[in-house]
Motif scaffolding. Structure first.
Motif, mmCIF file in Angstrom:
data_model
loop_
_atom_site.group_PDB
_atom_site.id
_atom_site.type_symbol
_atom_site.label_atom_id
_atom_site.label_comp_id
_atom_site.label_asym_id
_atom_site.label_seq_id
_atom_site.Cartn_x
_atom_site.Cartn_y
_atom_site.Cartn_z
ATOM 1 N N ASP A 226 70.183 -22.891 18.525
ATOM 2 C CA ASP A 226 70.915 -21.931 19.346
ATOM 3 C C ASP A 226 71.598 -22.631 20.520
ATOM 4 N N PHE A 227 70.889 -23.559 21.148
ATOM 5 C CA PHE A 227 71.469 -24.313 22.261
ATOM 6 C C PHE A 227 72.658 -25.156 21.792
ATOM 7 N N VAL B 160 76.573 -24.831 23.145
ATOM 8 C CA VAL B 160 77.357 -25.945 23.682
ATOM 9 C C VAL B 160 78.641 -26.127 22.888
ATOM 10 N N LEU B 161 78.551 -26.066 21.570
ATOM 11 C CA LEU B 161 79.751 -26.219 20.737
ATOM 12 C C LEU B 161 80.746 -25.090 20.976
ATOM 13 N N ASN B 162 80.259 -23.944 21.426
ATOM 14 C CA ASN B 162 81.114 -22.790 21.657
ATOM 15 C C ASN B 162 81.870 -22.875 22.979
ATOM 16 N N GLN B 163 81.488 -23.789 23.851
ATOM 17 C CA GLN B 163 82.150 -23.928 25.140
ATOM 18 C C GLN B 163 83.548 -24.501 24.974
ATOM 19 N N GLU B 164 84.415 -24.133 25.885
ATOM 20 C CA GLU B 164 85.748 -24.726 25.911
ATOM 21 C C GLU B 164 85.671 -26.027 26.690
ATOM 22 N N GLY B 165 86.408 -27.001 26.259
ATOM 23 C CA GLY B 165 86.439 -28.260 26.995
ATOM 24 C C GLY B 165 85.300 -29.181 26.615
ATOM 25 N N LYS B 166 84.311 -29.278 27.463
ATOM 26 C CA LYS B 166 83.214 -30.219 27.260
ATOM 27 C C LYS B 166 82.189 -29.650 26.300
ATOM 28 N N VAL C 113 77.589 -32.524 22.078
ATOM 29 C CA VAL C 113 76.130 -32.471 22.058
ATOM 30 C C VAL C 113 75.621 -33.883 21.778
ATOM 31 N N LEU C 114 74.657 -34.334 22.542
ATOM 32 C CA LEU C 114 74.001 -35.608 22.290
ATOM 33 C C LEU C 114 72.524 -35.308 22.060
ATOM 34 N N ILE C 115 72.074 -35.559 20.849
ATOM 35 C CA ILE C 115 70.680 -35.314 20.482
ATOM 36 C C ILE C 115 69.954 -36.647 20.572
ATOM 37 N N ASN D 269 75.597 -20.546 5.796
ATOM 38 C CA ASN D 269 74.911 -19.282 5.539
ATOM 39 C C ASN D 269 75.228 -18.211 6.573
ATOM 40 N N ASN D 270 76.330 -18.383 7.302
ATOM 41 C CA ASN D 270 76.828 -17.382 8.249
ATOM 42 C C ASN D 270 75.781 -16.933 9.258
ATOM 43 N N LYS D 271 75.033 -17.882 9.800
ATOM 44 C CA LYS D 271 74.022 -17.557 10.795
ATOM 45 C C LYS D 271 74.405 -18.141 12.153
ATOM 46 N N THR D 272 75.680 -18.032 12.494
ATOM 47 C CA THR D 272 76.153 -18.598 13.742
ATOM 48 C C THR D 272 77.331 -17.797 14.277
ATOM 49 N N TYR D 273 77.883 -18.254 15.364
ATOM 50 C CA TYR D 273 79.040 -17.601 15.972
ATOM 51 C C TYR D 273 80.219 -17.606 14.994
ATOM 52 N N ALA D 274 81.035 -16.580 15.067
ATOM 53 C CA ALA D 274 82.182 -16.462 14.167
ATOM 54 C C ALA D 274 83.149 -17.629 14.312
ATOM 55 N N GLU D 275 83.261 -18.191 15.520
ATOM 56 C CA GLU D 275 84.198 -19.289 15.765
ATOM 57 C C GLU D 275 83.843 -20.550 14.978
ATOM 58 N N HIS D 276 82.587 -20.672 14.581
ATOM 59 C CA HIS D 276 82.137 -21.892 13.923
ATOM 60 C C HIS D 276 82.165 -21.834 12.402
ATOM 61 N N LYS D 277 82.421 -20.693 11.835
ATOM 62 C CA LYS D 277 82.279 -20.518 10.398
ATOM 63 C C LYS D 277 83.176 -21.432 9.565
ATOM 64 N N LYS D 278 84.269 -21.897 10.137
ATOM 65 C CA LYS D 278 85.173 -22.760 9.393
ATOM 66 C C LYS D 278 85.001 -24.238 9.738
ATOM 67 N N LYS D 279 83.972 -24.579 10.466
ATOM 68 C CA LYS D 279 83.720 -25.963 10.860
ATOM 69 C C LYS D 279 83.052 -26.736 9.730
#
Length: 121
Positions: A30-31, A35-41, A44-46, A67-77
């Protein structure tokens, strides 16, 4: 040498059912998506010791995208891993490593939907 020689498409592997659903990593995933959903920066560094599950988190991100268990903006990533060890191995002459890095970066820049996970950074 092709891009596939030093990278893996985790999204394709998840679509083929080769990646198991992540267990017990909901808060971390979720975190990562926040982070990926933010604009700009939105990088993610794991970090962590060997064997703690960093690659499993990247695979979990790919699993959730497919499996479509994330934000809509990420579905095409698409999640692509870059293996720096494989990228460097076999570089026999000066500039061959840089040539491979440039080729990979051109590949990533050509598609805005790619998210790169650098393994063993």
């Amino acid at each position: 040498m092709e891009i596939n020689d030093f990278s893996r498409d985790l999204t394709s592997e998840a679509e083929a059912g080769l990646i198991e659903p992540p267990l017990g990593r909901d808060s971390e995933l979720d975190f990562i998506f926040k982070v990926l959903n933010q604009e700009g920066k939105s990088n993610v560094l794991i970090t962590g010791p060997a064997g703690c599950g960093k690659t499993a988190l990247a695979e979990g991100v790919a699993y959730h995208l497919v499996n479509n268990k994330t934000y809509a903006e990420h579905k095409k990533k698409k999640i692509i891993t870059l293996d720096l060890t494989a990228l460097n191995s076999g570089a026999m002459y000066v500039g061959q490593f840089e040539e491979r890095v440039t080729k990979f970066l051109d590949f990533v820049k050509s598609d805005n939907s790619i998210v790169v996970f650098i393994d063993e950074i």
